[in-house]
Enzyme design. Structure first.
Site, PDB file in Angstrom:
ATOM      1  CG  ASP A   1      -1.209   5.219  -5.860  1.00 16.07           C
ATOM      2  OD1 ASP A   1      -1.702   5.983  -5.003  1.00 16.07           O
ATOM      3  OD2 ASP A   1      -1.531   4.027  -5.967  1.00 16.07           O
TER       4      ASP A   1
ATOM      5  N   GLY B   1       0.804  -1.217   0.000  1.00 17.54           N
ATOM      6  CA  GLY B   1       0.000   0.000   0.000  1.00 17.54           C
ATOM      7  C   GLY B   1       0.837   1.267   0.000  1.00 17.54           C
TER       8      GLY B   1
HETATM    9  C1  GLA Z   1      -4.863   2.706  -4.335  1.00 22.81           C
HETATM   10  C2  GLA Z   1      -5.017   3.268  -5.736  1.00 22.81           C
HETATM   11  C3  GLA Z   1      -5.148   4.794  -5.703  1.00 22.81           C
HETATM   12  C4  GLA Z   1      -6.231   5.218  -4.724  1.00 22.81           C
HETATM   13  C5  GLA Z   1      -6.048   4.533  -3.374  1.00 22.81           C
HETATM   14  C6  GLA Z   1      -7.178   4.827  -2.421  1.00 22.81           C
HETATM   15  O1  GLA Z   1      -3.649   3.122  -3.785  1.00 22.81           O
HETATM   16  O2  GLA Z   1      -3.890   2.917  -6.507  1.00 22.81           O
HETATM   17  O3  GLA Z   1      -5.411   5.274  -7.001  1.00 22.81           O
HETATM   18  O4  GLA Z   1      -7.512   4.983  -5.240  1.00 22.81           O
HETATM   19  O5  GLA Z   1      -5.934   3.130  -3.509  1.00 22.81           O
HETATM   20  O6  GLA Z   1      -7.187   6.170  -2.080  1.00 22.81           O
END
Ligand code: GLA
Length: 362
Positions: free
Chosen positions: A156, A108
């Site tokens: 991201d 994450g």
């Molecule tokens: C993941 C996805 C992002 C976003 C987050 C939740 O990291 O890659 O684009 O949606 O989850 O905020």
């Protein structure tokens, strides 16, 4: 050893301070890039062959630039970069390279966006593609959406491509307008890797996305910023809870951004905690371990804490005072390990770093 490779790329991971699950409905986000990073050493070749080793997986792969066979592992991110570039009419040649780094994978913290931007950034420089950072970020998202098959938003890749050291990035994911928001010096960011595998993340993510999109359709709203809270009552219970969270989260991003700019870290911390409670209750993207971390971090003196990234395990973030950061981090970690000895948990104290940096070493 380094002379072997003409390019050295450092590509950060990201940790989102606030604005979760808002980036696929045109909402606001406020991530920082971390000094946990992916490192790519690379040299362009005269042919169309890519030969890359991954230190994390202790593997080497060789493929040609037009190879679009998926292997459902790290090589897909590289092939995907070529696939989207070629689709756009660019024709970068091959390279030899070595991937390593300090970013925990699949937890994450955007290890995949970090890898995509490392490769795209390198190819852009080495083959003079002339692409802007915004463009690279959008192409990185397409690697996920069109090649790897993950329907993520744009947060991201933008964080990895466009952040500035000691700043968070406030991004409107509809217009792609962004601002750099200074993070006060006295703040350090505690990133906590809960050691909980994000097993459900793909299916739950797509499910939430579908519900939010259906809710927006029902309200005739283009983005989650256009939702009138009064109208939420007309939705089904599930849509109301999911979209209600996203609507409030957008407002929290705006408030947190203002508070951060004014150096009001305590207020930012409170907003983080409220955001966590809301995402846990109404978006149902948390888990017991993430909730435990948030409670303990606040109890040990963090300004605030919340899950970060998609959720359902993975990582959490806390804002802590720099002078007490080590003490707080150790105390939280000790309590977490005592509660969950079965998890391989870790923490990192990070500072907001700059976006992907491509250096020519030779
Ligand atoms: C993941 C996805 C992002 C976003 C987050 C939740 O990291 O890659 O684009 O949606 O989850 O905020």
């Amino acid at each position: 050893m380094n002379e072997e490779y003409a390019y050295h790329v450092i590509s950060p991971g990201r940790v989102n301070l606030i604005g979760e699950h808002t980036d696929y409905s045109g909402g606001y986000v406020l991530p920082v890039a971390t000094d946990l990073h992916t490192e790519l050493r690379a040299a362009p070749t005269d042919d169309e062959t890519v030969t890359v080793t991954s230190a994390a997986f202790d593997e080497q792969r060789t493929f040609t630039v037009d190879d679009t066979t998926r292997t459902s592992d790290w090589a897909d991110y590289l092939k995907g970069c070529y696939a989207v570039l070629r689709k756009e009419g660019y024709a970068p040649g091959g390279f030899r390279g070595k991937i390593s780094g300090t970013l925990p994978l699949g937890s994450g913290l955007s290890s995949s966006a970090s890898l995509e931007l490392a490769v795209l950034g390198f190819l852009n420089d080495a083959y003079d593609l002339g692409l802007s950072r915004e463009r690279l970020a959008l192409l990185g998202q397409r690697v996920e959406n069109d090649f790897v098959g993950v329907s993520c938003g744009i947060m991201d890749q933008f964080a990895v491509a466009l952040t500035r050291a000691n700043h968070a990035l406030h991004l409107d994911t509809e217009t792609l307008q962004y601002d750099h928001v200074p993070v006060p010096d006295e703040v350090q960011i505690l990133v906590y890797h809960t050691g909980v595998e994000r097993a459900l993340v793909d299916s739950e993510y797509n499910h939430r996305r579908g519900t939010v999109e259906a809710g927006l359709d029902a309200l005739n709203a283009d983005t989650s910023k256009d939702v009138d809270p009064g109208d939420l009552e007309t939705l089904s219970d599930r849509q109301r809870r999911r979209l209600g969270f996203v609507h409030r989260e957008n407002e929290r991003v705006q408030e947190a951004t203002a508070a951060l700019s004014e150096g009001d870290v305590e207020r930012v911390g409170e907003l983080l905690v409220t955001a966590h409670e809301d995402i846990a209750t109404n978006y149902e993207a948390s888990c017991e371990e993430l909730d435990f971390f948030v409670d303990v971090a606040v109890d040990e003196g963090a300004y605030g804490a919340r899950l970060t990234g998609a959720g359902w395990g993975g990582a959490a973030v806390a804002l802590v005072d720099r002078s007490r950061a080590e003490r707080i981090a150790n105390a939280v970690h000790e309590r977490y390990e005592q509660q969950y000895p079965e998890h391989d948990s870790r923490f990192f104290l990070v500072s907001p770093s700059g976006g992907v940096a491509v250096d020519r070493t030779a």
